[in-house]
Each structure stands twice: as structure tokens, then as C-alpha cells.
Design an enzyme around this catalytic site. Structure first.
Site, PDB file in Angstrom:
ATOM      1  N   GLY A 133       0.798  -1.227  -0.021  1.00  0.00           N
ATOM      2  CA  GLY A 133       0.015  -0.019   0.020  1.00  0.00           C
ATOM      3  C   GLY A 133       0.793   1.411  -0.080  1.00  0.00           C
ATOM      4  O   GLY A 133       1.039   1.916  -1.092  1.00  0.00           O
ATOM      5  N   SER A 134       1.558   1.513   1.022  1.00  0.00           N
ATOM      6  CA  SER A 134       2.224   2.630   1.307  1.00  0.00           C
ATOM      7  C   SER A 134       3.680   2.533   0.299  1.00  0.00           C
ATOM      8  O   SER A 134       4.134   3.423   0.039  1.00  0.00           O
ATOM      9  CB  SER A 134       2.891   2.905   2.790  1.00  0.00           C
ATOM     10  OG  SER A 134       1.426   3.057   3.475  1.00  0.00           O
ATOM     11  N   TRP A 158      -8.165  -3.093  -2.494  1.00  0.00           N
ATOM     12  CA  TRP A 158      -8.813  -1.794  -2.233  1.00  0.00           C
ATOM     13  C   TRP A 158      -9.437  -0.819  -3.320  1.00  0.00           C
ATOM     14  O   TRP A 158      -9.450   0.273  -3.265  1.00  0.00           O
ATOM     15  CB  TRP A 158      -7.999  -0.992  -1.306  1.00  0.00           C
ATOM     16  CG  TRP A 158      -7.474  -1.478  -0.084  1.00  0.00           C
ATOM     17  CD1 TRP A 158      -5.815  -2.085   0.189  1.00  0.00           C
ATOM     18  CD2 TRP A 158      -7.849  -2.047   0.957  1.00  0.00           C
ATOM     19  NE1 TRP A 158      -5.665  -2.438   1.187  1.00  0.00           N
ATOM     20  CE2 TRP A 158      -6.836  -2.384   1.759  1.00  0.00           C
ATOM     21  CE3 TRP A 158      -9.096  -1.947   1.530  1.00  0.00           C
ATOM     22  CZ2 TRP A 158      -7.100  -2.905   3.197  1.00  0.00           C
ATOM     23  CZ3 TRP A 158      -9.300  -2.430   2.759  1.00  0.00           C
ATOM     24  CH2 TRP A 158      -8.473  -3.040   3.583  1.00  0.00           C
ATOM     25  N   THR A 160     -11.474   1.416  -5.262  1.00  0.00           N
ATOM     26  CA  THR A 160     -12.538   2.112  -5.044  1.00  0.00           C
ATOM     27  C   THR A 160     -13.433   1.784  -6.808  1.00  0.00           C
ATOM     28  O   THR A 160     -12.939   2.035  -7.492  1.00  0.00           O
ATOM     29  CB  THR A 160     -12.355   3.581  -4.954  1.00  0.00           C
ATOM     30  OG1 THR A 160     -11.534   3.802  -3.675  1.00  0.00           O
ATOM     31  CG2 THR A 160     -13.516   4.361  -4.952  1.00  0.00           C
ATOM     32  N   GLY A 340     -24.369  16.229  21.226  1.00  0.00           N
ATOM     33  CA  GLY A 340     -24.370  15.479  22.565  1.00  0.00           C
ATOM     34  C   GLY A 340     -24.840  13.964  22.299  1.00  0.00           C
ATOM     35  O   GLY A 340     -24.260  13.419  21.386  1.00  0.00           O
ATOM     36  N   GLY A 341     -25.592  13.683  23.021  1.00  0.00           N
ATOM     37  CA  GLY A 341     -26.144  12.117  22.923  1.00  0.00           C
ATOM     38  C   GLY A 341     -26.609  11.905  21.667  1.00  0.00           C
ATOM     39  O   GLY A 341     -26.356  10.734  21.010  1.00  0.00           O
ATOM     40  N   GLU A 364      -4.860   7.264  -0.676  1.00  0.00           N
ATOM     41  CA  GLU A 364      -3.990   8.152  -1.461  1.00  0.00           C
ATOM     42  C   GLU A 364      -3.019   8.770  -0.698  1.00  0.00           C
ATOM     43  O   GLU A 364      -2.546   9.761  -0.823  1.00  0.00           O
ATOM     44  CB  GLU A 364      -4.959   9.244  -1.939  1.00  0.00           C
ATOM     45  CG  GLU A 364      -6.375   9.050  -2.711  1.00  0.00           C
ATOM     46  CD  GLU A 364      -6.367   9.446  -4.168  1.00  0.00           C
ATOM     47  OE1 GLU A 364      -5.599  10.333  -4.319  1.00  0.00           O
ATOM     48  OE2 GLU A 364      -7.297   9.182  -4.612  1.00  0.00           O
ATOM     49  N   THR A 366      -1.287   7.507   3.315  1.00  0.00           N
ATOM     50  CA  THR A 366      -1.492   7.964   4.493  1.00  0.00           C
ATOM     51  C   THR A 366      -0.927   9.157   5.049  1.00  0.00           C
ATOM     52  O   THR A 366      -0.178   9.567   4.257  1.00  0.00           O
ATOM     53  CB  THR A 366      -0.845   6.603   5.702  1.00  0.00           C
ATOM     54  OG1 THR A 366       0.388   6.779   5.642  1.00  0.00           O
ATOM     55  CG2 THR A 366      -1.588   5.420   5.293  1.00  0.00           C
TER      56      THR A 366
HETATM   57  C1  FAD Z   1     -11.789   2.636   1.297  1.00  0.00           C
HETATM   58  C2  FAD Z   1     -10.460   2.615   0.833  1.00  0.00           C
HETATM   59  C3  FAD Z   1     -10.427   2.884  -0.519  1.00  0.00           C
HETATM   60  C4  FAD Z   1      -9.281   2.673  -1.393  1.00  0.00           C
HETATM   61  N1  FAD Z   1      -9.239   2.985  -2.585  1.00  0.00           N
HETATM   62  C5  FAD Z   1      -7.907   2.717  -3.353  1.00  0.00           C
HETATM   63  C6  FAD Z   1      -8.087   2.844  -4.782  1.00  0.00           C
HETATM   64  O1  FAD Z   1      -9.123   2.986  -5.408  1.00  0.00           O
HETATM   65  N2  FAD Z   1      -6.829   2.298  -5.375  1.00  0.00           N
HETATM   66  C7  FAD Z   1      -5.607   2.058  -4.771  1.00  0.00           C
HETATM   67  O2  FAD Z   1      -4.825   1.695  -5.591  1.00  0.00           O
HETATM   68  N3  FAD Z   1      -5.821   2.049  -3.458  1.00  0.00           N
HETATM   69  C8  FAD Z   1      -7.009   2.215  -2.680  1.00  0.00           C
HETATM   70  N4  FAD Z   1      -6.661   2.201  -1.502  1.00  0.00           N
HETATM   71  C9  FAD Z   1      -5.552   1.880  -0.821  1.00  0.00           C
HETATM   72  C10 FAD Z   1      -4.733   2.696   0.190  1.00  0.00           C
HETATM   73  O3  FAD Z   1      -4.377   3.704  -0.705  1.00  0.00           O
HETATM   74  C11 FAD Z   1      -3.901   2.171   0.998  1.00  0.00           C
HETATM   75  O4  FAD Z   1      -4.695   1.413   2.185  1.00  0.00           O
HETATM   76  C12 FAD Z   1      -2.809   3.032   1.774  1.00  0.00           C
HETATM   77  O5  FAD Z   1      -2.220   3.651   0.831  1.00  0.00           O
HETATM   78  C13 FAD Z   1      -2.048   2.279   2.717  1.00  0.00           C
HETATM   79  O6  FAD Z   1      -1.645   1.333   2.619  1.00  0.00           O
HETATM   80  P1  FAD Z   1      -1.966  -0.134   3.559  1.00  0.00           P
HETATM   81  O7  FAD Z   1      -3.036  -0.234   3.961  1.00  0.00           O
HETATM   82  O8  FAD Z   1      -1.225  -1.179   2.773  1.00  0.00           O
HETATM   83  O9  FAD Z   1      -1.099   0.265   4.728  1.00  0.00           O
HETATM   84  P2  FAD Z   1       0.518  -0.003   5.019  1.00  0.00           P
HETATM   85  O10 FAD Z   1       1.196   0.474   3.806  1.00  0.00           O
HETATM   86  O11 FAD Z   1       0.815  -1.202   5.442  1.00  0.00           O
HETATM   87  O12 FAD Z   1       0.871   1.140   6.270  1.00  0.00           O
HETATM   88  C14 FAD Z   1       0.243   0.531   7.787  1.00  0.00           C
HETATM   89  C15 FAD Z   1       0.743   1.704   8.658  1.00  0.00           C
HETATM   90  O13 FAD Z   1       2.096   1.952   8.764  1.00  0.00           O
HETATM   91  C16 FAD Z   1       2.215   3.288   8.468  1.00  0.00           C
HETATM   92  N5  FAD Z   1       3.516   3.569   7.492  1.00  0.00           N
HETATM   93  C17 FAD Z   1       3.778   2.779   6.398  1.00  0.00           C
HETATM   94  N6  FAD Z   1       4.928   2.855   5.918  1.00  0.00           N
HETATM   95  C18 FAD Z   1       5.548   3.960   6.594  1.00  0.00           C
HETATM   96  C19 FAD Z   1       6.730   4.793   6.814  1.00  0.00           C
HETATM   97  N7  FAD Z   1       7.461   4.747   5.806  1.00  0.00           N
HETATM   98  N8  FAD Z   1       6.791   5.667   7.626  1.00  0.00           N
HETATM   99  C20 FAD Z   1       5.829   5.769   8.675  1.00  0.00           C
HETATM  100  N9  FAD Z   1       4.705   5.212   8.573  1.00  0.00           N
HETATM  101  C21 FAD Z   1       4.647   4.234   7.603  1.00  0.00           C
HETATM  102  C22 FAD Z   1       0.992   3.646   7.483  1.00  0.00           C
HETATM  103  O14 FAD Z   1       0.974   5.101   7.685  1.00  0.00           O
HETATM  104  C23 FAD Z   1       0.155   2.959   8.198  1.00  0.00           C
HETATM  105  O15 FAD Z   1      -0.142   3.747   9.491  1.00  0.00           O
HETATM  106  C24 FAD Z   1      -7.988   2.518  -0.563  1.00  0.00           C
HETATM  107  C25 FAD Z   1      -8.080   2.086   0.898  1.00  0.00           C
HETATM  108  C26 FAD Z   1      -9.515   2.292   1.649  1.00  0.00           C
HETATM  109  C27 FAD Z   1      -9.236   2.046   3.031  1.00  0.00           C
END
Ligand code: FAD
Length: 396
Positions: A133-134, A158, A160, A340-341, A364, A366
């Protein structure tokens, strides 16, 4: 309490009027039921497309609106103030069109863009994978060249509009090189071997479908590749800079909607013989909600104006996304407090706003990743730029 806006042209002011009218007449009556029933409102996107609101920042020659990004973002904000799931959908659809508009050949644009921008076709954006993801460069989905086509195999998490979209902008690996081994493809939804998992069961944005997409040997014509082989990650990341501004605008809209609901309630609800808005302790909470939301809007529009002027805006887009989504989380939480409630019940929409805000700090990139982008830009040290804005402005 309408938002005071300064837009560049009368045409932009008219577009905002049209958006508010559609939001009031077409979106507002449907939002509560669709979110409660977890129903994706596909017809709403057709309505927005036919009104010309789905392709606003793209060129008129391909059916777009030819509007500056600052106008597009304010339209998006008005949509999200009424229905966040639809605001997110409009932003993601725009992101799915981005690579074609910037890197497509004239032939590709002529063939595909008009229906994409006109709303006849709904798009999705496939970058993330279950383990990536990230860190998208860790992706494993492959695209192997076979004659005049590529065969795509892997999983995109994930997504959308997963299972609802008509086309998928997909980043897939064409070589082992970590960052320069990724290419970008536009895959039609009816391609054999492309399968959507059942939708994720989410905390919020329940009217927006999110699903894992499986690519089981999906064959795609080579002329559906955007840009050169290996250009996929830069295309994806450039799209994300623009997409982050979309999410920032959606977060501003969500916060504005929460503020307006909280303010209306505070003027009605009485304790100790007066409306609660007359208790300074509560009124200051509303003042902070307004200040935070105006700040987030200003930051978002500043980044958009840099983009419109052709100046670098990546760092400002990350700041806008960070500021606007953290603000939306705070403002929606405080809106629950104002009610409130009652705020804690499903009889009022503020608890939904709070659930919707949370994901904006996650997708997009984190907000930790936004801090990474901002701090890296600070460490590199950027040039200070002064640009002159055009003189014409209109009130909207
Ligand atoms: C409702 C929803 C819709 C989405 N839509 C799309 C979409 O249309 N297309 C698409 O491609 N993706 C989509 N995503 C995916 C989204 O972009 C990823 O969930 C996001 O980029 C985070 O990746 P991850 O969930 O794998 O978390 P991870 O990358 O596993 O991260 C886990 C935690 O570690 C932290 N972290 C990771 N690396 C670092 C670092 N180097 N330094 C500090 N902290 C770090 C992160 O901030 C997070 O808090 C969607 C996600 C959701 C929930």
C-alpha cells in the site's frame, strides 16, 4: 451559511450554482438510504457526467470541462459536503482518467477519453496490492508481453469502484526493476479473467464500493498501455499528486457539511434556558471548526492554483491532504460533541461523517506518507516561486 468563494470566471460561478442545485435535488434525497443499505449509486455518476461535472479539469476537445483545478476542486467540495462517497468517487474517476490525458497518444485519447470524461464509462484506479500500500514499488502483479498484447496476473487490493467500474487503470510489473519496472494499462471491465471479490465491509463510505480485483491471465491489447514500458510508477505518482488535492477538497466538503449541521443544531437546542450556541464554551468549539475548515480550504486552493500556473505543487498537495483530512477528522468528531447524545445515534448524520473522515487520513497515501513527502521536500530545499494570477475574479 453559504461558503464565500472567489472564483476566476462567471462560468465557474455558474458551474458552482449548477453543482449546488444537483447536490440538493439529486444527491441529498438519496444519501441516507444508499449509505445505510451499502448501495453504490451508479446512476448519480451518470447524472453528474451528463451535467459535465465528471471531467471538469480535462480539455474540451475530448469532452472535458476545460476548467482550472481550483474550480474543479470547489465543485468537488460542494458535492462532498452533501455526499462524501460520491465526492470520493468523482475524485477517483478523475484519477483513473489522468494517465490517458497526460500520456495517451492522440489515437488513444480520441478513442477512449470522450466516454470516460462524459460519464458514460466509470473508472477505477488499481495501484495498491494486499502487501503493497504505502510502498507501491513492492507490487507483484505482472504484465507479460505476448505478441500484440499483454497478459496481466495478480491482485489489486482496495479498488474504489471495484466490480462497478467500466475500466480499470492498472499498474503492473513489466520487469523486475523495483521502480522503473512498472507500466500502466487501461483494462476494460469485461476483459476475460478480470474478477471482483465481494466488497469490503467498511467502517464508513459504505455507498462507495471497495473490492479486491483479481487478474487471472487478463489479456489486454498492447495499445491500451499508457506511456512507455517502465513509466507506470511516475504516471501513478503524478496522478496521486492531483488525486491528493481531490481528497483534500472532499475532506473540506465533509468538514463543511459537519459544521453546518452542528451549527444548525446549536441554534435550536436549548439548555439552561438559552440555545447552546450562546454558551461560549460550545460556541468556541464551533469557531475552531470554522477556522480549521477555512484554513484547509485555503491550503487546498493554494496548491491547486500552483498546479494551474504550471508550477511544482507536490509538497503543497501533501500539505493540503494532511491538513484537510486531519481537520475533517477533528471537525466531524467535534460535530458529534455539539449534538451531545443525539450525535452518537444513527438518527443524525454526524456519526456517519465521523466514520467517513477516518479513511481520508488513510487512502491516497496515509498521513504518515504525506509527512514523508513534505519532510523530504524540506530536506531537499525548494525554490521560492512568485507567479502572477489572472486579474478576473467573480463571486460564487
Ligand atoms: C476505502 C479505501 C479505498 C481505497 N481505494 C483505493 C483505490 O481506489 N486504489 C488503490 O490503489 N488503493 C486504494 N486504497 C488503498 C490505500 O491507498 C492504502 O490502504 C494506503 O495507501 C495504505 O496502505 P496499506 O493499507 O497497505 O497500509 P500500510 O502501507 O501497510 O501501512 C500501515 C501503517 O504503517 C504506516 N507506514 C507505512 N510505511 C511508513 C513509513 N515509511 N513511515 C511511517 N509510517 C509508515 C502507514 O501510515 C500506516 O499507518 C483504498 C483504501 C481504502 C481503505
Amino acid at each position: 451559511m453559504p461558503v464565500q468563494r472567489l472564483v476566476p470566471t462567471q462560468e465557474a460561478a455558474d458551474l458552482l450554482d449548477l453543482t449546488r442545485q444537483i447536490a440538493r435535488d439529486e444527491l441529498a434525497p438519496k444519501v441516507v438510504a444508499a449509505e445505510a443499505d451499502e448501495q453504490f449509486p451508479r446512476e448519480v455518476f451518470r447524472t453528474l457526467g451528463r451535467a459535465g461535472l465528471l471531467g471538469l479539469p480535462y480539455g474540451e476537445e475530448f469532452g472535458g470541462g476545460g476548467q482550472p483545478y481550483e474550480v474543479y476542486l470547489q465543485v468537488l467540495e460542494e458535492i462532498a459536503a452533501v455526499w462524501a462517497s460520491v465526492g470520493v468517487g468523482v475524485s477517483v474517476h478523475g484519477l483513473s482518467c489522468f494517465g490517458l490525458a497526460t500520456k495517451g497518444t492522440d489515437e488513444q485519447k480520441q478513442r477512449l477519453l470522450p466516454d470516460m470524461l462524459g460519464g458514460e464509462l466509470l473508472g477505477a484506479y488499481c495501484l495498491s496490492e494486499p502487501h503493497a500500500g504505502s510502498d507501491p514499488a513492492a507490487m507483484r502483479t505482472t504484465a507479460v508481453r505476448d505478441g500484440d498484447s499483454y497478459v496481466l496476473t495478480g491482485e489489486k487490493a482496495w479498488t474504489t469502484h471495484g466490480g462497478q467500474a467500466d475500466f480499470y487503470k492498472v499498474m503492473a510489473r513489466t520487469s523486475d526493476h523495483r521502480s522503473r519496472g512498472i507500466s500502466c494499462f487501461l483494462v476494460p471491465a469485461d476483459a476475460p479473467g478480470l474478477v471482483a471479490d465481494p466488497p469490503e465491509r467498511k467502517m464508513g463510505l459504505t455507498g462507495s464500493t471497495t473490492a479486491l480485483m483479481r487478474f487471472e491471465g487478463v489479456r489486454v491489447d498492447a495499445d491500451r498501455r499508457l506511456g512507455e514500458e517502465g513509466e507506470g510508477l511516475p504516471i501513478a505518482l503524478a496522478g496521486l499528486d492531483a488525486g491528493r488535492l481531490g481528497i483534500a477538497a472532499v475532506a473540506v466538503g465533509l468538514a463543511q457539511g459537519a459544521l453546518e449541521d452542528a451549527l444548525a443544531y446549536a441554534k435550536e437546542r436549548e439548555t439552561f434556558g438559552v440555545p447552546i450556541v450562546e454558551h461560549q464554551g460550545l460556541a468556541f468549539l464551533l469557531a475552531d471548526m470554522a477556522a480549521g475548515t477555512e484554513t484547509a480550504r485555503a491550503m487546498t486552493l493554494h496548491a491547486a492554483r500552483l498546479k494551474d500556473a504550471g508550477l511544482p505543487y507536490s509538497q503543497q498537495a501533501s500539505i493540503a491532504k494532511l491538513v484537510a483530512t486531519d481537520n475533517a477528522m477533528k471537525v466531524t468528531t467535534d460535530a458529534v460533541q455539539v449534538l451531545g447524545g443525539y450525535g452518537y445515534t444513527r438518527d443524525f448524520p454526524v456519526e456517519r461523517y465521523m466514520r467517513e473522515a477516518k479513511v481520508m487520513q488513510i487512502f491516497e497515501g496515509t498521513n504518515q506518507i504525506q509527512r514523508l513527502v513534505i519532510s523530504r521536500a524540506l530536506a531537499k530545499g525548494g525554490a521560492v516561486t512568485t507567479a502572477v494570477a489572472p486579474a478576473e475574479f467573480a463571486l460564487a
